[in-house]
Write an enzyme that holds these catalytic residues in place. Structure first.
Site, PDB file in Angstrom:
ATOM      1  N   SER A  75       1.745  10.190  -7.611  1.00 27.82           N
ATOM      2  CA  SER A  75       0.495   9.473  -7.315  1.00 27.82           C
ATOM      3  C   SER A  75      -0.658   9.871  -8.227  1.00 27.82           C
ATOM      4  CB  SER A  75       0.084   9.668  -5.858  1.00 27.82           C
ATOM      5  OG  SER A  75      -0.429  10.962  -5.670  1.00 27.82           O
ATOM      6  N   LYS A 101      -5.386  14.931  -4.652  1.00 25.68           N
ATOM      7  CA  LYS A 101      -6.062  13.638  -4.811  1.00 25.68           C
ATOM      8  C   LYS A 101      -7.421  13.873  -5.471  1.00 25.68           C
ATOM      9  CE  LYS A 101      -3.115  11.122  -2.415  1.00 25.68           C
ATOM     10  NZ  LYS A 101      -1.971  10.798  -3.246  1.00 25.68           N
TER      11      LYS A 101
END
Length: 137
Positions: free
Chosen positions: A55, A93
């Site tokens: 990701s 993230k």
């Protein structure tokens, strides 16, 4: 799992893995290994996590790379890449602070949706990523 090896000179403890993808995983348990780092990276309180998932590929963080993580103070570092615990799962993230003060966890891969941190969530920021160590293995 205890680690009985000898700690190499320029190294930080590897404390497990963090998910770059849906459904994070974190096992901060005993030190499982040591990862050699440049001398300038060596500082108290830093540790290493191994990346699982894709990701964060647009931030040049790939599966099996190592992240050097440093604990942060009370104020979350907006727009930085962080390791966060959300409802018991760990994620790597980019932290985005919205105008209304809410926090978003953003992947650096267009295939993944943003994660909005809700008031009901258990959320904590474990640290910010200060370095990526490529794993060419």
């Amino acid at each position: 799992l205890e680690f009985f090896g000898v700690k190499p000179m320029n190294s930080l403890p590897l404390l497990g893995s963090v998910k770059a993808g849906p459904g994070g995983v974190l096992n901060y348990d005993d030190v499982r290994d040591y990862v050699e780092v440049p001398g300038s990276t060596l500082q108290e309180g830093r540790y290493v996590l191994k990346v699982e998932g894709d990701s964060m590929i647009d931030a040049f963080i790939n599966e099996d790379d190592y992240l050097v993580v440093e604990k942060v103070g009370e104020t979350p570092p907006a727009n930085q890449i962080i390791v966060a615990l959300l409802n018991g799962n760990a994620y790597v993230k980019r932290l985005i602070r919205l105008a209304d003060g809410r926090l978003l966890l953003r992947s650096e891969n267009p295939n993944y949706e943003d994660i909005l941190v809700k008031d009901t969530d258990q959320f904590s920021i474990e640290g910010r990523v200060i370095q990526v160590i490529r794993n060419y293995g």
